[in-house]
Design a protein around this motif. Structure first.
Motif, PDB file in Angstrom:
ATOM      1  N   SER A   1      40.833  43.300  43.351  1.00  0.00           N
ATOM      2  CA  SER A   1      40.757  44.433  42.422  1.00  0.00           C
ATOM      3  C   SER A   1      41.575  44.151  41.173  1.00  0.00           C
ATOM      4  O   SER A   1      41.119  44.346  40.054  1.00  0.00           O
ATOM      5  CB  SER A   1      41.290  45.698  43.092  1.00  0.00           C
ATOM      6  OG  SER A   1      40.583  45.948  44.262  1.00  0.00           O
ATOM      7  N   ASP A   2      42.808  43.680  41.383  1.00  0.00           N
ATOM      8  CA  ASP A   2      43.676  43.353  40.253  1.00  0.00           C
ATOM      9  C   ASP A   2      43.046  42.261  39.391  1.00  0.00           C
ATOM     10  O   ASP A   2      42.987  42.363  38.167  1.00  0.00           O
ATOM     11  CB  ASP A   2      45.029  42.828  40.763  1.00  0.00           C
ATOM     12  CG  ASP A   2      45.912  43.950  41.279  1.00  0.00           C
ATOM     13  OD1 ASP A   2      45.516  45.106  41.130  1.00  0.00           O
ATOM     14  OD2 ASP A   2      46.990  43.654  41.816  1.00  0.00           O
ATOM     15  N   ALA A   3      42.566  41.212  40.069  1.00  0.00           N
ATOM     16  CA  ALA A   3      42.028  40.063  39.340  1.00  0.00           C
ATOM     17  C   ALA A   3      40.836  40.473  38.478  1.00  0.00           C
ATOM     18  O   ALA A   3      40.737  40.066  37.314  1.00  0.00           O
ATOM     19  CB  ALA A   3      41.628  38.974  40.320  1.00  0.00           C
ATOM     20  N   ALA A   4      39.959  41.303  39.041  1.00  0.00           N
ATOM     21  CA  ALA A   4      38.765  41.708  38.298  1.00  0.00           C
ATOM     22  C   ALA A   4      39.126  42.584  37.107  1.00  0.00           C
ATOM     23  O   ALA A   4      38.599  42.415  36.006  1.00  0.00           O
ATOM     24  CB  ALA A   4      37.814  42.453  39.233  1.00  0.00           C
ATOM     25  N   ILE A   5      40.069  43.518  37.323  1.00  0.00           N
ATOM     26  CA  ILE A   5      40.469  44.415  36.236  1.00  0.00           C
ATOM     27  C   ILE A   5      41.165  43.601  35.136  1.00  0.00           C
ATOM     28  O   ILE A   5      40.915  43.799  33.948  1.00  0.00           O
ATOM     29  CB  ILE A   5      41.420  45.511  36.783  1.00  0.00           C
ATOM     30  CG1 ILE A   5      40.703  46.346  37.825  1.00  0.00           C
ATOM     31  CG2 ILE A   5      42.039  46.334  35.662  1.00  0.00           C
ATOM     32  CD1 ILE A   5      40.246  47.701  37.448  1.00  0.00           C
TER      33      ILE A   5
ATOM     34  N   GLY B   1      38.570  47.310  41.704  1.00  0.00           N
ATOM     35  CA  GLY B   1      39.544  48.396  41.546  1.00  0.00           C
ATOM     36  C   GLY B   1      38.904  49.766  41.515  1.00  0.00           C
ATOM     37  O   GLY B   1      39.490  50.748  41.961  1.00  0.00           O
ATOM     38  N   GLY B   2      37.688  49.824  40.963  1.00  0.00           N
ATOM     39  CA  GLY B   2      37.035  51.122  40.815  1.00  0.00           C
ATOM     40  C   GLY B   2      36.270  51.542  42.050  1.00  0.00           C
ATOM     41  O   GLY B   2      35.689  52.623  42.076  1.00  0.00           O
ATOM     42  N   ASN B   3      36.282  50.698  43.063  1.00  0.00           N
ATOM     43  CA  ASN B   3      35.461  51.005  44.224  1.00  0.00           C
ATOM     44  C   ASN B   3      36.155  50.581  45.517  1.00  0.00           C
ATOM     45  O   ASN B   3      36.637  51.425  46.277  1.00  0.00           O
ATOM     46  CB  ASN B   3      34.117  50.281  44.036  1.00  0.00           C
ATOM     47  CG  ASN B   3      33.153  50.487  45.174  1.00  0.00           C
ATOM     48  OD1 ASN B   3      33.546  50.839  46.272  1.00  0.00           O
ATOM     49  ND2 ASN B   3      31.885  50.263  44.932  1.00  0.00           N
ATOM     50  N   MET B   4      36.272  49.270  45.755  1.00  0.00           N
ATOM     51  CA  MET B   4      36.788  48.802  47.051  1.00  0.00           C
ATOM     52  C   MET B   4      38.230  49.237  47.299  1.00  0.00           C
ATOM     53  O   MET B   4      38.575  49.633  48.415  1.00  0.00           O
ATOM     54  CB  MET B   4      36.667  47.289  47.123  1.00  0.00           C
ATOM     55  CG  MET B   4      35.222  46.844  47.214  1.00  0.00           C
ATOM     56  SD  MET B   4      35.084  45.186  47.832  1.00  0.00           S
ATOM     57  CE  MET B   4      35.893  44.298  46.593  1.00  0.00           C
ATOM     58  N   PHE B   5      39.066  49.113  46.262  1.00  0.00           N
ATOM     59  CA  PHE B   5      40.477  49.523  46.438  1.00  0.00           C
ATOM     60  C   PHE B   5      40.550  51.010  46.798  1.00  0.00           C
ATOM     61  O   PHE B   5      41.344  51.424  47.657  1.00  0.00           O
ATOM     62  CB  PHE B   5      41.257  49.235  45.148  1.00  0.00           C
ATOM     63  CG  PHE B   5      42.677  49.721  45.186  1.00  0.00           C
ATOM     64  CD1 PHE B   5      43.610  49.148  46.037  1.00  0.00           C
ATOM     65  CD2 PHE B   5      43.099  50.756  44.361  1.00  0.00           C
ATOM     66  CE1 PHE B   5      44.918  49.601  46.077  1.00  0.00           C
ATOM     67  CE2 PHE B   5      44.405  51.219  44.388  1.00  0.00           C
ATOM     68  CZ  PHE B   5      45.321  50.635  45.253  1.00  0.00           C
ATOM     69  N   GLN B   6      39.713  51.799  46.154  1.00  0.00           N
ATOM     70  CA  GLN B   6      39.696  53.239  46.403  1.00  0.00           C
ATOM     71  C   GLN B   6      39.262  53.528  47.844  1.00  0.00           C
ATOM     72  O   GLN B   6      39.897  54.309  48.554  1.00  0.00           O
ATOM     73  CB  GLN B   6      38.741  53.954  45.438  1.00  0.00           C
ATOM     74  CG  GLN B   6      38.905  53.589  43.968  1.00  0.00           C
ATOM     75  CD  GLN B   6      40.254  53.987  43.415  1.00  0.00           C
ATOM     76  OE1 GLN B   6      40.818  55.000  43.811  1.00  0.00           O
ATOM     77  NE2 GLN B   6      40.808  53.191  42.503  1.00  0.00           N
TER      78      GLN B   6
ATOM     79  N   ALA C   1      49.601  48.356  34.531  1.00  0.00           N
ATOM     80  CA  ALA C   1      48.318  47.989  33.922  1.00  0.00           C
ATOM     81  C   ALA C   1      47.171  48.444  34.814  1.00  0.00           C
ATOM     82  O   ALA C   1      46.157  48.932  34.341  1.00  0.00           O
ATOM     83  CB  ALA C   1      48.258  46.485  33.715  1.00  0.00           C
ATOM     84  N   PHE C   2      47.348  48.285  36.126  1.00  0.00           N
ATOM     85  CA  PHE C   2      46.304  48.682  37.059  1.00  0.00           C
ATOM     86  C   PHE C   2      46.135  50.198  37.045  1.00  0.00           C
ATOM     87  O   PHE C   2      45.034  50.723  37.195  1.00  0.00           O
ATOM     88  CB  PHE C   2      46.674  48.211  38.468  1.00  0.00           C
ATOM     89  CG  PHE C   2      45.572  48.384  39.451  1.00  0.00           C
ATOM     90  CD1 PHE C   2      44.492  47.510  39.451  1.00  0.00           C
ATOM     91  CD2 PHE C   2      45.589  49.402  40.378  1.00  0.00           C
ATOM     92  CE1 PHE C   2      43.462  47.661  40.358  1.00  0.00           C
ATOM     93  CE2 PHE C   2      44.556  49.556  41.286  1.00  0.00           C
ATOM     94  CZ  PHE C   2      43.492  48.687  41.280  1.00  0.00           C
TER      95      PHE C   2
END
Lengths: 515, 145
Positions: free
Chosen positions: A472-476, A206-211, A313-314
């Motif tokens: 991303s969701d799963a990791a967060i 979430g902090g990298n790939m999604f961005q 939440a994300f």
């Protein structure tokens, strides 16, 4: 010397781009395939439904936690709301501490890590799949999430490490290990390690790939389609210059521009809402009706609810534990004051900004509705609401804003790129803190993480939205599993702090320095 | 009763001019103590990255130490050598507000500063620190050319 080498390396990376561009789409497809295969089992576990239902257990986990904290602390987010504002204004800040990190700065830093694509692309995903009704659940999740944030950030400051050289490290890994030890509860060290592993994955996801992925979607939406890994390489080079090269000026400029971009975004949304004021009542009607009936969206009411809670939440990361890392830098004699300040984060991020995005999308008419039945029309796959140009994610938000302000997609593109960049810088720090917790401090160890982080920028930009957003969701959310489990044990520590602070505040022992 | 004068230093030649003027004033007054102050420009409402925040306390200590060594200690020594009673202060904050706060806290009769060497866009919009001090101070302010 080092800076020259870094600049040369970055230039070499960029010159290699055109030569390899032809193989771009094949490479993207390969990256996407491998990525989806590798992350699939992890994603399936995190989003597994509760037995006999379609409801992911993880969403229930977050909602229950936020509700428990809200009740346990007696609706602290509402009782201490005014006090939180006064703390941010600096009314209770000791003038002798001038020059230290202020409450405002800690809040702004944490917000720059959360306000961004979650508010722009994430909301579009929620409303695109769950319909306008998802907004209602998003707002509710935001309001309840304020209590989760309060709990974790108080603990973040209370149990942080202060080193001899004056630097600090804090976050769930520290309160899980130190807090559990203080209470005499075993397993804190194990939870801290587990959290750190998930935090690294969250930072890469979430902090990298999604961005990177959404920044590429936004840029290619304007300049035309081209291979994602090119965007990835450019982004990775700039991130590399900042986090490895130590070129702080880039980060500093971003940190100053991002808040103005945020204000510009909210301002544009407000202008659209003012111009279309006659539709606001209708839009809220859609939000409330959709929240309880589904209005024909995929998954009906439960679909709207799941999407609302997931994207909230994300977006605000309440219960995830990331904010506790950012907020722990404040030097305060009362750790709970940082908890009060942090509870404003989900309010600003979700209740205000996400709601504005959702209203603009709803009002824009981008979501196709059957005029006969008043219900939304699903796309061919039946998984989301059909949109006018088939847009999803950030492209949907962009198209919705363009309905009101035709040139806004260009501003939004710049905002998305800057938001994505600032979120990456924030998460590179969160991930690094987790990394150093696991492997210890040291320049080489830190460099290894930073290089991995840069490599994932390229992967994120090249992969499709589906696998990236799932991972991303799963990791967060995996971070939230460990963090919230620990918070249940440690919440009594926060309640003791809250009672003591409340008593001293009422007695006048804690008083404002300004009237 | 001892009169106190607050002298604002900026680490440049202009600060030295303010200091020289303060010495002359102190001698004329007779029973007079000096407070030499340096304000490190800082706002609680600025934006920083998480990493900068984590290192902020360390940086603050370094900033104070640097100013003490390079500006305040030499000024204090110079004035003490002239037989004056002097204390040094380093604070973070808005220059005008903080100098005024120090003056109030010390019950000073006057603040002495030199004409600011600041320029550029922000000082045109928001005014220089000297101008803001003259505009908002609670005690008389002398601005040395």
């Amino acid at each position: 010397m080092t800076k020259t080498m870094i600049a040369a390396l970055a230039a070499a990376m960029l010159t290699a781009v055109p030569a390899a561009a032809q193989e771009g789409s094949t490479l993207d497809a390969r990256v996407n395939e491998i990525f989806a295969d590798v992350t699939g089992p992890f994603v399936s576990f995190i989003f597994a439904p509760l037995y006999g239902t379609d409801f992911p257990w993880i969403v229930m986990w977050l909602v229950i936690a936020a509700t428990v904290f809200t009740l346990y602390f007696g609706f602290v987010q509402f009782r201490y709301f005014g006090h939180s504002i006064r703390l941010v204004k600096g009314d209770f800040s000791d003038p002798d501490d001038a020059g230290e990190v202020s409450h405002f700065q800690a809040l702004a830093t944490a917000l720059s890590g959360t306000v961004g694509l979650g508010n722009i692309a994430g909301v579009a995903v929620a409303v695109g799949i769950g319909g306008p009704g998802a907004t209602f659940w998003m707002i509710l999740a935001g309001l309840l999430g304020m209590a989760s944030k309060f709990t974790e950030c108080t603990l973040g400051v209370k149990y942080r490490n202060e080193y001899e050289d004056g630097t600090v490290s804090g976050g769930p890994m520290y309160y899980l290990s130190k807090g559990f030890r203080e209470l005499g509860v075993p397993g804190g060290g194990f939870l801290a390690v587990l959290f750190s592993i998930f935090c690294i994955l969250g930072a890469l996801g979430g902090g990298n790939m999604f961005q990177a992925n959404q920044a590429h979607a936004q840029i290619s939406g304007i300049v035309g389609d081209y291979p994602g890994w090119i965007t990835g390489l450019v982004f990775a080079s700039v991130v590399f210059l900042v986090i490895v090269g130590g070129i702080k000026s880039i980060a500093r400029v971003t940190e100053k521009i991002v808040p103005f971009m945020g204000i510009l975004y909210v301002g544009a949304a407000l202008i659209i809402l003012i111009v279309e004021y006659d539709k606001i009542g209708w839009a809220f009607g859609q939000i409330f009706a959709g929240a309880f009936s589904g209005l024909g969206v995929a998954g009906g009411l439960v679909g709207a609810l799941i999407q609302g809670f997931k994207r909230a939440a994300f977006s605000n990361e309440a219960g995830v534990g990331s904010a506790a890392i950012a907020h722990s830098a404040v030097r305060t004699k009362e750790p709970i004051t940082e908890g009060f300040v942090s509870l404003l984060e989900p309010l600003i991020d979700t209740v205000v900004i996400c709601t504005m995005t959702a209203l603009v999308i709803t009002i824009s008419g981008q979501l196709i509705m059957d005029p006969q039945t008043g219900r939304f029309v699903l796309d061919e796959a039946g998984a989301a609401i059909a949109t006018i140009d088939g847009n999803t994610g950030v492209a949907l938000t962009s198209a919705a804003f363009a309905e009101g302000i035709s040139w806004f997609p260009y501003v939004l593109a710049v905002a998305v790129v800057l938001f994505a960049f600032s979120t990456m810088i924030s998460w590179s720090y969160y991930g690094l803190k987790a990394w150093t917790y696991l492997f210890g401090e040291g320049k080489t160890k830190e460099l290894v993480f930073k290089l991995i982080f840069c490599a994932f920028v390229v992967v994120g930009a090249a992969a499709n939205l589906g696998p990236v957003i799932d991972f991303s969701d799963a990791a967060i959310f995996a971070m939230a599993v460990v963090n919230i489990f620990g918070l249940y044990f440690l919440m009594k520590v926060v309640r003791a702090e809250l009672r003591s602070y409340g008593r001293r505040l009422r007695s006048g022992e804690i008083a404002a320095y300004t009237d | 009763m001892t009169t106190k004068l607050v002298v604002g230093l900026d680490g440049h030649a202009s600060g030295e001019r303010a200091l020289d003027f303060a010495v002359t004033q102190a001698r004329l007054i007779g029973e007079c103590d000096l407070v030499v102050a340096y304000v490190i420009e800082w706002s609680p409402f600025s934006f920083h990255s998480a990493e900068e925040n984590a290192q902020r306390h360390k940086r603050r200590e370094e900033e104070i130490s640097t100013v003490m060594t390079r500006v305040i200690d030499p000024a204090v020594k110079k004035l003490q050598a002239l037989g004056l009673t002097v204390t040094g202060k380093v604070r973070h904050g808005d220059v005008a507000d903080t100098l005024n706060a120090i003056a109030k806290e010390q019950k000073a009769a006057q603040i002495i500063v030199a004409r600011s060497s600041e320029g550029g866009f922000s000082s045109r919009i928001f005014g220089s620190s000297t101008f803001n001090l003259v505009k908002g101070a609670d005690v008389p302010v002398t601005v040395v050319q």
